[in-house]
Design an enzyme around this catalytic site. Structure first.
Site, PDB file in Angstrom:
ATOM      1  N   ILE A  19       0.867  -1.184   0.000  1.00 39.65           N
ATOM      2  CA  ILE A  19       0.000   0.000   0.000  1.00 39.65           C
ATOM      3  C   ILE A  19       0.902   1.232   0.000  1.00 39.65           C
ATOM      4  O   ILE A  19       1.773   1.382   0.849  1.00 39.65           O
ATOM      5  CB  ILE A  19      -0.939   0.015   1.223  1.00 39.65           C
ATOM      6  CG1 ILE A  19      -1.719  -1.307   1.312  1.00 39.65           C
ATOM      7  CG2 ILE A  19      -1.871   1.215   1.129  1.00 39.65           C
ATOM      8  CD1 ILE A  19      -2.538  -1.686   0.090  1.00 39.65           C
ATOM      9  N   LYS A  20       0.660   2.092  -0.978  1.00 36.60           N
ATOM     10  CA  LYS A  20       1.548   3.234  -1.196  1.00 36.60           C
ATOM     11  C   LYS A  20       1.004   4.466  -0.473  1.00 36.60           C
ATOM     12  O   LYS A  20      -0.157   4.857  -0.674  1.00 36.60           O
ATOM     13  CB  LYS A  20       1.608   3.500  -2.706  1.00 36.60           C
ATOM     14  CG  LYS A  20       2.946   3.929  -3.236  1.00 36.60           C
ATOM     15  CD  LYS A  20       2.895   3.928  -4.754  1.00 36.60           C
ATOM     16  CE  LYS A  20       4.200   4.373  -5.344  1.00 36.60           C
ATOM     17  NZ  LYS A  20       4.117   4.545  -6.799  1.00 36.60           N
ATOM     18  N   ILE A  21       1.847   5.063   0.359  1.00 40.63           N
ATOM     19  CA  ILE A  21       1.451   6.229   1.150  1.00 40.63           C
ATOM     20  C   ILE A  21       2.496   7.334   0.947  1.00 40.63           C
ATOM     21  O   ILE A  21       3.687   7.096   1.130  1.00 40.63           O
ATOM     22  CB  ILE A  21       1.360   5.874   2.650  1.00 40.63           C
ATOM     23  CG1 ILE A  21       0.298   4.790   2.884  1.00 40.63           C
ATOM     24  CG2 ILE A  21       1.060   7.114   3.490  1.00 40.63           C
ATOM     25  CD1 ILE A  21       0.233   4.266   4.315  1.00 40.63           C
TER      26      ILE A  21
END
Length: 372
Positions: free
Chosen positions: A140-142
């Site tokens: 998951i890209k944050i």
């Protein structure tokens, strides 16, 4: 059999990930071909990539028509399309993930970029993306905004693997590693198996040169021109020095003892923007053990065709890299000003791409509703 430059990169400890994904790549087998022939062991996506994929042709028309018939909103439609593509890519890369104990074979999907300044909203969407994709090898890209740092820690604490994106400054990178280690400490307290939690820190490269070169051209002296094309590599090399430093502390040793794996540096934005520079500049000059280089296909093809891989080109270069940044400051090019601007512009670009995607899919949904 002659070893290809991409094989040599892999042998030197660099994981090659493709910075692109589309239904076409999945359905035609071209992504599998890159795995088989060009040593690609992962994929990254972002709002601009999904905008390009969804608006490029007719691949998503049937899904959009089905969603229109269900009465789905534009956000629900995009969420369904992107999570399906990422889940299918995760399946494609599952053998790579199995062979590397989950270190590679990763596919990244980003939270809605409009949440970049919203800690709680980011945490909620990260959990929703993770649950929907439902694959062990998803990242998951944050974004590494100040608000994002707290979200990174909270999401990792849930046992969710994270790709931290849009890092430009060395100071922010230190804060990202701190957020990562805090997240693992909390994950350990929460009873998670640390060996199953993976993370990369995406440090952007070419955009640093684009902005700094513009300022050097404005200065116009020979001294300024001599520094063009050097800041991006220097900045990334110093990031690797930070990585070496912060993953050799007593704090990290405790986590490693509990099974934790380091958060790997990932070189992003590695396509060369200035045609005056070698098209493999941000690949061959950033070879070091334990890094990821995520490349647009054009850069991947150039590397495969004529990249010259000479082994580690990062460790041992820190004094020279510091000298480059010092020389820029002396000329009046403010590092802090540049990295702050690049973060702001990077977020603006992703938000703009997302809004364009929303508008385009909204139009397609309306057309599908009329047709039915």
């Amino acid at each position: 059999m002659t070893s290809t430059p991409t094989q040599q990169l892999s042998d030197a400890g660099v994981s090659i990930w493709l910075d692109d994904l589309s239904r076409t790549r999945l359905d035609t087998g071209t992504l599998q071909k890159l795995i088989d022939e060009k040593n690609v062991v992962g994929v990254t996506t972002n709002p601009s990539i999904f905008h390009a994929a969804i608006t490029a042709g007719t691949d998503y028309d049937a899904t959009i028509a089905a969603k229109a018939a269900e009465g789905a909103s534009v956000e629900e439609t995009i969420f369904a399309i992107t999570t399906t593509d990422v889940a299918d890519a995760c399946d494609l890369f599952a053998p790579v993930a199995a062979a590397t104990n989950g270190v590679d074979g990763r596919v990244s999907i980003e939270v809605d970029p409009r949440l970049a300044w919203d800690t709680e909203g980011t945490i909620a969407e990260a959990k929703q993306l993770y649950a929907t994709v439902n694959k062990d090898n998803v990242h998951i890209k944050i974004p590494a905004t100040l608000e994002g740092l707290e979200a990174i820690t909270a999401v990792l604490a849930e046992g969710i693997s994270v790709n931290v994106t849009l890092i430009f400054s060395l100071e922010r990178y230190r804060a990202v590693i701190n957020a990562f280690q805090s997240g693992l400490e909390q994950a350990k307290e929460n009873g998670h198996d640390l060996s199953k939690i993976h993370s990369v820190a995406s440090f952007f490269v070419s955009r640093v040169d684009t902005e700094i070169d513009k300022r050097l051209d404005a200065i116009g002296t020979e001294e300024a021109k001599a520094l063009k094309g050097k800041a991006g590599v220097a900045n990334a090399r110093l990031a690797y020095q930070v990585y070496e430093e912060l993953f050799s502390t007593e704090r990290w040793a405790v986590l490693a003892e509990a099974g934790a794996l380091p958060q790997r540096p990932l070189w992003a934005s590695t396509g060369v923007k200035d045609p005056a520079y070698p098209d493999t500049l941000y690949v061959t000059e950033l070879v070091a053990p334990g890094v990821v280089n995520t490349m647009p296909e054009k850069t991947l093809d150039a590397t495969f065709d004529h990249g010259v891989v000479t082994g580690d080109t990062v460790t041992g270069t820190y004094e020279e890299a510091n000298s480059t940044l010092d020389a820029l400051e002396k000329l009046g090019v403010s590092y802090n000003d540049v990295v702050a601007l690049l973060e702001s512009e990077g977020l603006d670009k992703f938000v703009a791409s997302w809004k364009e995607l929303l508008a385009d899919v909204e139009g397609a949904l309306a057309t599908a509703r009329k047709a039915s």
